[in-house]
Enzyme design. Structure first.
Site, PDB file in Angstrom:
ATOM      1  N   GLU A   1      20.463 -15.488  -9.114  1.00 19.16           N
ATOM      2  CA  GLU A   1      19.847 -14.176  -9.381  1.00 19.16           C
ATOM      3  C   GLU A   1      19.385 -14.097 -10.822  1.00 19.16           C
ATOM      4  OE1 GLU A   1      18.643 -12.042  -7.676  1.00 19.16           O
ATOM      5  OE2 GLU A   1      18.435 -10.302  -8.946  1.00 19.16           O
TER       6      GLU A   1
ATOM      7  N   GLU B   1      10.683 -13.701 -12.637  1.00 20.34           N
ATOM      8  CA  GLU B   1       9.780 -12.724 -12.001  1.00 20.34           C
ATOM      9  C   GLU B   1       9.241 -11.690 -12.981  1.00 20.34           C
ATOM     10  OE1 GLU B   1      11.206 -10.119  -8.876  1.00 20.34           O
ATOM     11  OE2 GLU B   1      13.213 -10.177  -9.670  1.00 20.34           O
TER      12      GLU B   1
ATOM     13  N   TRP C   1      -3.157  -2.525  -1.403  1.00 25.09           N
ATOM     14  CA  TRP C   1      -2.758  -3.842  -1.935  1.00 25.09           C
ATOM     15  C   TRP C   1      -3.433  -4.833  -0.994  1.00 25.09           C
ATOM     16  CZ3 TRP C   1      -0.080  -5.717  -6.016  1.00 25.09           C
ATOM     17  CH2 TRP C   1       0.415  -7.013  -5.949  1.00 25.09           C
TER      18      TRP C   1
ATOM     19  N   LYS D   1       6.940  -4.341  -4.520  1.00 22.40           N
ATOM     20  CA  LYS D   1       8.332  -3.906  -4.451  1.00 22.40           C
ATOM     21  C   LYS D   1       8.960  -4.236  -3.111  1.00 22.40           C
ATOM     22  CE  LYS D   1      12.199  -2.088  -5.601  1.00 22.40           C
ATOM     23  NZ  LYS D   1      13.107  -2.898  -6.445  1.00 22.40           N
TER      24      LYS D   1
ATOM     25  N   ARG E   1       4.273   0.897  -6.548  1.00 28.32           N
ATOM     26  CA  ARG E   1       4.335  -0.032  -5.414  1.00 28.32           C
ATOM     27  C   ARG E   1       3.361  -1.194  -5.584  1.00 28.32           C
ATOM     28  NH1 ARG E   1       6.152   2.975  -0.633  1.00 28.32           N
ATOM     29  NH2 ARG E   1       4.765   1.840   0.711  1.00 28.32           N
TER      30      ARG E   1
ATOM     31  N   HIS F   1      22.737 -35.254 -10.791  1.00 29.19           N
ATOM     32  CA  HIS F   1      22.046 -35.866  -9.641  1.00 29.19           C
ATOM     33  C   HIS F   1      20.546 -35.720  -9.755  1.00 29.19           C
ATOM     34  CE1 HIS F   1      25.867 -36.605  -7.759  1.00 29.19           C
ATOM     35  NE2 HIS F   1      26.224 -35.351  -8.006  1.00 29.19           N
TER      36      HIS F   1
ATOM     37  N   LYS G   1      15.504 -13.181 -11.868  1.00 29.82           N
ATOM     38  CA  LYS G   1      15.184 -12.046 -12.754  1.00 29.82           C
ATOM     39  C   LYS G   1      14.275 -12.496 -13.890  1.00 29.82           C
ATOM     40  CE  LYS G   1      15.777  -8.987 -10.938  1.00 29.82           C
ATOM     41  NZ  LYS G   1      16.064  -9.526  -9.705  1.00 29.82           N
TER      42      LYS G   1
ATOM     43  N   ASN H   1      -1.378   1.262   6.254  1.00 26.85           N
ATOM     44  CA  ASN H   1      -0.522   0.250   5.599  1.00 26.85           C
ATOM     45  C   ASN H   1      -0.162  -0.762   6.664  1.00 26.85           C
ATOM     46  OD1 ASN H   1      -0.456   1.586   3.237  1.00 26.85           O
ATOM     47  ND2 ASN H   1       1.672   2.234   3.331  1.00 26.85           N
ATOM     48  N   GLY H   2      -0.103  -2.041   6.300  1.00 27.23           N
ATOM     49  CA  GLY H   2       0.314  -3.059   7.264  1.00 27.23           C
ATOM     50  C   GLY H   2      -0.820  -4.052   7.522  1.00 27.23           C
TER      51      GLY H   2
ATOM     52  N   CYS I   1       0.837  -1.217   0.000  1.00 28.04           N
ATOM     53  CA  CYS I   1       0.000   0.000   0.000  1.00 28.04           C
ATOM     54  C   CYS I   1       0.864   1.256   0.000  1.00 28.04           C
ATOM     55  CB  CYS I   1      -0.866   0.012   1.244  1.00 28.04           C
ATOM     56  SG  CYS I   1      -1.784  -1.498   1.453  1.00 28.04           S
TER      57      CYS I   1
HETATM   58  C1  AGP Z   1      13.905  -9.067  -6.499  1.00 23.96           C
HETATM   59  O1  AGP Z   1      13.856  -8.673  -7.862  1.00 23.96           O
HETATM   60  C2  AGP Z   1      12.554  -9.057  -5.858  1.00 23.96           C
HETATM   61  N1  AGP Z   1      11.897  -7.823  -6.031  1.00 23.96           N
HETATM   62  C3  AGP Z   1      12.580  -9.556  -4.424  1.00 23.96           C
HETATM   63  O2  AGP Z   1      13.156 -10.839  -4.438  1.00 23.96           O
HETATM   64  C4  AGP Z   1      13.373  -8.694  -3.419  1.00 23.96           C
HETATM   65  O3  AGP Z   1      14.757  -8.813  -3.672  1.00 23.96           O
HETATM   66  C5  AGP Z   1      13.082  -9.210  -2.005  1.00 23.96           C
HETATM   67  O4  AGP Z   1      11.703  -9.088  -1.767  1.00 23.96           O
HETATM   68  C6  AGP Z   1      13.862  -8.483  -0.914  1.00 23.96           C
HETATM   69  O5  AGP Z   1      13.510  -7.123  -0.926  1.00 23.96           O
HETATM   70  P1  AGP Z   1      14.434  -6.093  -0.083  1.00 23.96           P
HETATM   71  O6  AGP Z   1      15.812  -6.150  -0.698  1.00 23.96           O
HETATM   72  O7  AGP Z   1      13.780  -4.759  -0.239  1.00 23.96           O
HETATM   73  O8  AGP Z   1      14.467  -6.562   1.338  1.00 23.96           O
END
Ligand code: AGP
Length: 608
Positions: free
Chosen positions: A481, A488, A75, A603, A27, A504, A485, A101-102, A2
């Site tokens: 990583e 996602e 959200w 995010k 966001r 394996h 990428k 938010n929360g 949010c």
């Molecule tokens: C990465 O592209 C993602 N958006 C997600 O894995 C992110 O790295 C993870 O949620 C951790 O977020 P932060 O670094 O803000 O703690």
């Protein structure tokens, strides 16, 4: 996740709030709304769907009169996305409007209690319980009331509130959820992050957990959780609003990929003085470096992957055992840690709930904590014993890019600093690595100047259903990583494997046309990697190598090659990351995906 914006001043609030919410769209959200006070008249407009719907419903703000108000992008966590479940929530007596938010974990109990006392609820959300509780506890003094309300809430919250009893005044409080106060000229703001108010002010105050802010057009007063007035120090956010905008790129993600040379320079350069590494105010000296028996590196998602790169680097160069843990696993694992463990917490947003909980647990168990964080004054930054900021600037795209590579660079600095203090590297090797780290920005710059090959392969493989990433040593860390990428933002199923693991089990999945990206930057492991590549090819799998020009012989054994600049093997994950970010980006672009706001993702995940 949010978004909150609040305003009190001399200008019409509605358009300011709606514009502020637009800057928070990145966001991720499913509904939005505003509430504005004109004297004692409270007007609320809220709707499911995009902010354009809200704008339309509020007739561009023209139908909503008043100079103090709150806005929210929701959200959904409790209650489906709908008009009635959107924020702001208004108390049953129509006098208090709240944005939140929360997650209020004890909302059900509070809701039944309030309904039993004759207070009706309109929505299915947890957040509404805050508005009704304010009504129930209100004794004419909003500060006392807010403290009593917060004392009843279990969970996390950032709250903005306006009241028909207190025209022109805006209240804010928070616990485990970010909220900043923007200090303007005869106007003041609250926001869940700077971007929402940066157009109007660069001067902010971070609200601390349990604190309450009372904002009028001409003043902002802060109170501690026990109601004592406190002074807070403003800080300046030197991001201009254009940084938080796309700057001409089609997507925030591509803009942020191209910002990596600057982000890496800003993260590394200020900490290298001659041949010394100065890690801001971090308390690392020969004595305590030699007391470190092990290092735990903790994070989520890409931050966790950066931690694994850090593990390989620190173990190799500092000869200290390093565990890299997923925050969500760490907090329930009854971790073995104490004052002899250094805990490095990694988080771009500094607000990830799992990572924040891991930080608190590590501290409680006596470990000294260093946070590697991008957002200034974020919860993790403020609660860690030490903080090393990655100066990557605002990262808007959900998929992190510059956030990740600057985390890796920061870990290199920490590792090299410890190696120096422990004399585990020769002077020559230390200098070599330090020069290599300093060279990373221009090497990334060179990569970004020539992306034709990456685009070609991205186009060729964009319609595949599954892609494997394999590597050995630090290439394995980098492949994790790369896989994240791709999956996602393109929604292609991608998996990273230690190349030695293929035999394996996984290799049973390799068939004609299966695409494997083989990271082969480690000279010492090159021929091992070659045999893994041949194993894939012998099953008619398609292999795309990621390697430096020095290892270009690998191209004789693969169906293609993405070249990275020659660099020190220990530092190749930064350069591999750039290639794999661009590969993922162009695959997702080819597939017409919503690159900056991938489905189901936020995010920063500020709920467990
Ligand atoms: C990465 O592209 C993602 N958006 C997600 O894995 C992110 O790295 C993870 O949620 C951790 O977020 P932060 O670094 O803000 O703690």
């Amino acid at each position: 996740m949010c978004g909150i914006i609040g305003y009190t001043g001399g200008r019409p609030a509605a358009t300011l709030l709606i514009d502020g919410l637009k800057r928070l769209e990145y966001r991720g959200y499913d509904s939005s709304g505003i509430a504005v006070l004109d004297g004692e008249k409270l007007t609320t407009v809220k709707t499911v769907g995009k902010i354009a719907e809200l704008d339309k419903k509020a007739n561009g703000g023209k139908d909503v009169i008043g100079t103090v108000g709150i806005g929210h992008t929701r959200w959904a966590t409790h209650g489906v996305p709908s008009d009635i479940n959107s924020h702001p929530h208004v108390s049953a007596n129509g006098r208090f409007a709240v944005v939140h938010n929360g997650i209020i974990e004890n909302y059900a109990e509070l809701k039944s209690e309030l309904i039993a006392k004759g207070i009706p609820f309109a929505s299915d959300t947890d957040s509404e319980v805050i508005a009704q509780l304010v009504q129930y506890l209100y004794d004419g003094d909003m500060l006392t009331t807010l403290r009593e309300v917060c004392a009843r809430l279990v969970g996390s919250y950032a709250v903005g509130l306006i009241s028909t009893d207190d025209c022109g005044t805006l209240y804010a409080t928070r616990k485990d959820n970010p909220l900043v106060v923007g200090l303007g000229r005869n106007e003041n703001f609250i926001a869940s992050d700077f971007a929402a108010a940066l157009e109007h002010t660069h001067d902010f105050v971070q609200l601390g957990d349990g604190e309450i802010a009372r904002l009028t057009p001409s003043s902002v007063t802060f109170y501690s959780s026990n109601g004592v007035r406190i002074e807070k120090t403003p800080f300046r956010v030197d991001w201009d609003i254009s940084q938080a905008e796309k700057g001409g790129y089609p997507h925030f993600m591509l803009k942020e990929i191209y910002e990596q040379p600057k982000a890496l320079t800003d993260t590394v350069r200020p900490r290298v003085k001659g041949s010394s590494i100065v890690l801001d105010k971090i308390a690392l000296d020969t004595r305590n470096a030699n007391l470190i028996e092990k290092i735990d590196i903790i994070g989520c998602g890409s931050a966790y992957h950066a931690g694994i790169v850090g593990k390989y680097f620190i173990e190799k160069n500092c000869r200290i055992r390093v565990n890299c843990e997923l925050a969500s696993e760490y907090i329930y694992s009854n971790p073995i840690t104490d004052s002899r463990t250094l805990t490095i917490i990694i988080s771009q947003s500094g607000e990830t709930a799992d990572t924040l909980a891991a930080l608190r647990l590590a501290k409680k168990l006596g470990s000294h904590t260093i946070a590697i964080v991008n957002v200034v004054e974020s919860a993790i930054a403020r609660e860690a014993d030490d903080v090393l900021y990655t100066h990557a600037g605002p990262e808007i795209a959900v998929a992190t890019t510059k956030g990740y590579t600057t985390q890796v660079a920061a870990l290199y600095l920490v590792g090299l600093k410890i190696a120096k203090l422990k004399h585990t590297l020769s002077d020559a090797r230390y200098a070599e690595l330090l020069d290599g780290i300093l060279a990373l920005p221009q090497q990334v710059r060179a990569q970004l100047d020539d992306v034709a090959g990456i685009k070609k392969y991205a186009k060729r493989f964009a319609q595949h259903k599954c892609v494997f990433f394999i590597g050995r040593g630090t290439d394995y860390a980098a492949s994790l990583e790369g896989a994240l990428k791709l999956k996602e933002i393109s929604y292609i199923h991608a998996e990273a494997y230690a190349a030695g693991e293929l035999k394996h089990g996984t290799i049973s999945l390799i068939e004609e046309g299966t695409v494997t990206l083989a990271l082969a930057t480690q000279r010492a492991l090159f021929y091992k990697m070659l045999s893994n590549i041949k194993a894939v090819q012998s099953r008619k799998g398609t292999v795309l190598a990621v390697a430096s020009a020095a290892n270009s012989e690998v191209s004789e054994f693969t169906d293609g090659m993405l070249v990275i600049p020659d660099c020190d093997d220990d530092l190749s994950p930064v350069l591999s990351a750039v290639v794999l970010q661009l590969f993922a980006y162009y695959v997702a672009a080819e597939r017409g995906c919503d690159i900056d706001k991938p489905r189901n993702l936020a995010k920063s995940v500020t709920v467990e």
